[in-house]
Structure formats: structure tokens, C-alpha cells
Design a protein around this motif. Structure first.
Motif, PDB file in Angstrom:
ATOM      1  N   VAL A 168     -41.312 -22.649  12.766  1.00 36.08           N
ATOM      2  CA  VAL A 168     -41.448 -24.358  12.846  1.00 36.08           C
ATOM      3  C   VAL A 168     -41.115 -23.447  10.857  1.00 36.08           C
ATOM      4  CG1 VAL A 168     -43.327 -26.227  11.665  1.00 36.08           C
ATOM      5  CG2 VAL A 168     -42.648 -24.829  13.653  1.00 36.08           C
ATOM      6  N   THR A 169     -39.783 -25.106  10.276  1.00 35.02           N
ATOM      7  CA  THR A 169     -39.542 -24.895   8.583  1.00 35.02           C
ATOM      8  C   THR A 169     -40.965 -25.361   7.812  1.00 35.02           C
ATOM      9  OG1 THR A 169     -39.261 -26.930   8.790  1.00 35.02           O
ATOM     10  CG2 THR A 169     -37.248 -25.066   9.482  1.00 35.02           C
ATOM     11  N   GLY A 170     -40.446 -24.706   6.484  1.00 30.50           N
ATOM     12  CA  GLY A 170     -41.530 -25.292   5.692  1.00 30.50           C
ATOM     13  C   GLY A 170     -41.622 -26.795   5.169  1.00 30.50           C
ATOM     14  N   GLU A 171     -40.518 -27.144   4.919  1.00 24.56           N
ATOM     15  CA  GLU A 171     -40.955 -28.557   5.224  1.00 24.56           C
ATOM     16  C   GLU A 171     -41.937 -29.513   6.266  1.00 24.56           C
ATOM     17  OE1 GLU A 171     -38.051 -26.757   5.153  1.00 24.56           O
ATOM     18  OE2 GLU A 171     -36.331 -27.588   3.230  1.00 24.56           O
ATOM     19  N   SER A 172     -41.416 -29.084   8.036  1.00 22.58           N
ATOM     20  CA  SER A 172     -42.514 -29.226   8.753  1.00 22.58           C
ATOM     21  C   SER A 172     -43.371 -28.622   8.470  1.00 22.58           C
ATOM     22  CB  SER A 172     -41.305 -28.983  10.090  1.00 22.58           C
ATOM     23  OG  SER A 172     -40.223 -29.489  10.342  1.00 22.58           O
ATOM     24  N   VAL A 173     -43.857 -27.839   8.199  1.00 21.45           N
ATOM     25  CA  VAL A 173     -45.051 -27.696   7.457  1.00 21.45           C
ATOM     26  C   VAL A 173     -45.799 -28.764   6.576  1.00 21.45           C
ATOM     27  CG1 VAL A 173     -47.232 -25.659   6.701  1.00 21.45           C
ATOM     28  CG2 VAL A 173     -45.127 -25.214   8.545  1.00 21.45           C
ATOM     29  N   LEU A 174     -45.528 -29.292   5.340  1.00 21.91           N
ATOM     30  CA  LEU A 174     -45.482 -29.823   4.785  1.00 21.91           C
ATOM     31  C   LEU A 174     -45.741 -31.238   4.877  1.00 21.91           C
ATOM     32  CD1 LEU A 174     -46.410 -30.137   2.151  1.00 21.91           C
ATOM     33  CD2 LEU A 174     -43.795 -30.884   1.422  1.00 21.91           C
TER      34      LEU A 174
END
Length: 224
Positions: A57-63
Motif C-alpha cells: 500500500v503506497t504512502g499516499e494511500s496510507v495518508l
């Protein structure tokens, strides 16, 4: 002790961050996006240090997922030096960012700023605040410097009141702007600088010891 969730898949960077943060903070580690979200909901951290380039899961999705339920400060680490990408991250909800490779002292300073600004304000709205010669009375919306009245426009008053709640601490300019203006800090550096400069001049004109608002290069300002 504040809890910091470090989300970084690079083991060497994780080890470095663990070494520099663990003496002061409780550190929780996550090495991919799925683990990041699991740890986030488990430990409820006070700050998230988030790498963007993550497996699963990308950092953007985590954010994006974090922002659905929480306003916890998120400091993004990125190797991408793209202004448009940075603007998009800030609009998405990141509180601050550092590009890799980063300076450890700057990282520690930015961590401290984010944690300090996330602390609940303990002063009551009607409590008078005093720092040196400056006295601010929220009940009357009045400010005096060296026993002389100081009339301030709304934004300058709000900046001063916010800084007086936590004197001697460094305020990140972007966070200061967003708390006072209530909008993202996008191309607003000049606006904030003008207000701070005007406030500094007005205070110094009345003070016997005219050195209160100090700029800290690369980080922000503090009230002395």
C-alpha cells in the motif's frame, strides 16, 4: 512519552530513525503500508513519519486512510523533489515533509515542532498571558507592551496569542499560518512574513528590551 510511528521499508533508514528517536520518544515501526495501518490503529501514535515509496500500500494511500479518521501530524519522507507533488501531499493532509537524504538535526527539529503543536492547549480562553513586557488579555482582546497599549489587527493578534501560549518554542511557519488563517500554506510565505515583520516592529517600538520575535532559519519563529 510521545509515540511515533515510523513507516519506512528501508531497513537502514528505519534503524537510523530508531537510533535517533528512541532515546526521547516511544518508537513503533512499520515496514509496509498494510503494517502501517495496522500499527496506527493499534497504538494511536502522536506522530507518523511516513515514507511514500512503500510495498503493498503506497504512502499516499496510507495518508488518505489516516485522514479519514485522524488529524495526527504526519511528516512525509520522500526522495521525489517535485514541487507539484509536494503541494499535492500538503493538500492531501501531510503536515510537513523532508526530502531524502535528510539532515538528522532538521528531522529532530521538525518532529519537535509537530509534537508541540499537536499538544492540547491548556490555557483557558480568559486567562491573561504574559511574556516579558508583553501582556495579552483575551477577555478584552487587548495587548500591552511595557504597560503601553498595542492595537493589532486580527491576524497579528492571533499570531501573538498562539505564540504566547507556548513561549520560547519554535513555531513552524506553515503550521503557524494554517492555524491562524485556517487554510493550506501554499505560496503564503510572503503573507506570513509580512504579518510577523509588522508584529515584531510594533512590539519592538514599545518594548524596553526590543527583541521578542526571533526567526530560526529553515524552521520558523519563536517568541523570546
Amino acid at each position: 512519552m510521545a509515540k511515533i510511528l515510523i513507516v519506512e521499508d528501508h531497513k537502514d533508514i528505519q534503524a537510523l530513525l530508531q537510533d535517533v528517536l528512541a532515546p526521547t520518544y516511544e518508537v513503533v515501526q512499520a515496514f509496509d503500508g498494510i503494517q502501517a495501518l495496522t500499527q496506527f490503529h493499534r497504538v494511536h501514535p502522536d506522530l507518523v513519519i511516513l515514507d511514500l515509496m512503500l510495498p503493498n500500500v503506497t504512502g499516499e494511500s496510507v495518508l488518505t486512510t489516516i485522514r479519514k479518521t485522524s488529524q495526527v501530524p504526519v511528516l512525509v519522507l520522500t526522495a521525489i523533489q517535485d514541487k507539484q507533488k509536494t503541494v499535492a501531499l500538503l493538500k492531501q493532509g501531510a503536515n510537513d515533509y523532508l526530502t531524502k537524504p535528510f539532515d538528522i538535526d532538521e528531522l529532530l527539529a521538525r518532529v519537535q515542532v509537530q509534537l508541540r503543536q499537536n499538544k492540547p492547549i491548556t490555557a483557558q480562553e480568559d486567562d491573561a498571558l504574559q511574556v516579558g513586557e508583553i501582556l495579552l488579555d483575551p477577555k478584552r482582546h487587548a495587548v500591552t507592551v511595557n504597560h503601553q497599549p498595542l492595537t493589532l489587527p486580527k491576524k497579528e493578534y492571533a499570531i501573538l496569542a498562539l505564540m504566547m501560549l507556548d513561549p520560547h518554542q519554535v513555531f513552524d511557519k506553515r503550521q503557524l499560518y494554517e492555524q491562524v488563517w485556517g487554510e493550506p500554506f501554499l505560496n503564503a510565505d510572503n503573507t506570513l512574513n509580512v504579518h510577523i515583520s509588522n508584529l515584531r516592529t510594533k512590539i519592538n517600538d514599545l518594548a524596553q528590551n526590543p527583541k521578542y520575535i526571533i526567526s530560526i532559519w529553515g524552521i520558523g519563529v519563536r517568541l523570546v
